[in-house]
Design a protein around this motif. Structure first.
Motif, PDB file in Angstrom:
ATOM      1  N   TRP A 148       2.333   4.388   3.492  1.00 10.45           N
ATOM      2  CA  TRP A 148       0.875   3.729   3.319  1.00 10.45           C
ATOM      3  C   TRP A 148       0.271   5.302   3.573  1.00 10.45           C
ATOM      4  N   HIS A 149      -1.330   4.920   2.946  1.00 11.62           N
ATOM      5  CA  HIS A 149      -2.300   5.559   3.207  1.00 11.62           C
ATOM      6  C   HIS A 149      -2.759   6.201   4.244  1.00 11.62           C
ATOM      7  N   PHE A 150      -3.049   7.626   4.075  1.00  7.81           N
ATOM      8  CA  PHE A 150      -3.077   7.847   6.388  1.00  7.81           C
ATOM      9  C   PHE A 150      -4.103   7.000   6.409  1.00  7.81           C
ATOM     10  N   GLU A 151      -5.093   6.333   6.230  1.00  8.99           N
ATOM     11  CA  GLU A 151      -5.800   5.875   7.392  1.00  8.99           C
ATOM     12  C   GLU A 151      -5.478   4.315   7.916  1.00  8.99           C
ATOM     13  N   THR A 152      -3.950   3.794   6.632  1.00  7.06           N
ATOM     14  CA  THR A 152      -3.541   2.861   7.138  1.00  7.06           C
ATOM     15  C   THR A 152      -2.564   3.384   8.491  1.00  7.06           C
ATOM     16  N   THR A 153      -1.534   4.564   8.538  1.00  7.77           N
ATOM     17  CA  THR A 153      -0.557   5.038   8.898  1.00  7.77           C
ATOM     18  C   THR A 153      -1.384   5.698  10.247  1.00  7.77           C
ATOM     19  N   TYR A 154      -2.817   5.480  10.586  1.00  7.47           N
ATOM     20  CA  TYR A 154      -3.860   5.778  11.555  1.00  7.47           C
ATOM     21  C   TYR A 154      -3.778   5.135  12.387  1.00  7.47           C
ATOM     22  N   MET A 155      -4.527   3.556  11.434  1.00  9.97           N
ATOM     23  CA  MET A 155      -4.879   2.632  12.122  1.00  9.97           C
ATOM     24  C   MET A 155      -4.358   1.873  13.210  1.00  9.97           C
ATOM     25  N   THR A 157      -0.561   3.831  13.975  1.00 10.97           N
ATOM     26  CA  THR A 157      -0.006   3.698  14.989  1.00 10.97           C
ATOM     27  C   THR A 157      -1.392   3.772  15.829  1.00 10.97           C
TER      28      THR A 157
END
Length: 192
Positions: A148-155, A157
């Motif tokens: 996933w894009h970093f932003e997607t992974t962060y969201m 999580t």
């Protein structure tokens, strides 16, 4: 002979001189459970789900806040979190279907019912975000590298962690309200 006064809740099944048999229509039908949840007795089913949820919450908090300090142990904790998460998901989905059919639509307390639907929504959010976060490792096992894009992974999580914390608070309130009932009106005309 004075008439015997029978409470309203027992009037259908009370034995009197006019009715000496219990109506069969009032006896609940017994359906034996089958499958995985039948192996766990009713009282311990909730305990298993509760213990798994606590274990998942603790391992999730470890992964979020402490895994970076020692990633070698973090890998083991992550694997345990995934395995126990899949077990919890299977047991929860089997249990929740019966739980909704059994009482959710017949609940008479609006606060309790609203909180129950909120709790179910939180669990669906936790399960969905957990499964979405498992996609990259599963795809990696097939030989393709994809993340996933970093932003997607962060969201994902963020939603997974804070959804679990909100579900924990909701579960505590839900269990507290589960045993609360309005006081029954007095059967003596309001006098005690």
């Amino acid at each position: 002979m004075l008439p015997v006064r029978v409470p309203a809740r027992l009037a259908k099944t009370a034995m009197t001189t006019e009715n000496t048999a219990f109506p069969l229509a009032d006896v609940p039908e017994f359906r034996p459970r089958t499958g995985l949840m039948a192996m766990i007795c009713a009282g311990s089913r909730m305990q298993v789900l509760t213990y798994l949820f606590v274990l998942l919450l603790c391992t999730g908090l470890y992964l979020e806040f402490f895994a970076g300090l020692n990633w070698n142990s973090g890998e083991v904790i992550l694997l345990l979190h995934i395995v126990f998460g899949l077990i919890f998901t299977a047991l929860f989905l089997i249990w929740i279907v019966g739980h909704i059919r059994q009482g959710q639509f017949r609940s008479q307390r609006q606060l309790f019912t609203g909180l129950s639907w909120f709790l179910i929504a939180k669990y669906i959010l936790i399960i969905a975000t957990g499964l979405l976060m498992m996609l990259p490792p599963v795809i990696y096992l097939t030989g393709t590298i994809w993340f996933w894009h970093f932003e997607t992974t962060y969201m994902l999580t963020f939603l997974h962690l804070w959804g679990a914390i909100a579900a924990t608070a909701g579960l505590l309130v839900h269990l507290g309200l589960r045993h609360w009932r309005r006081p029954a009106p007095s059967s003596c005309g309001g006098e005690r």
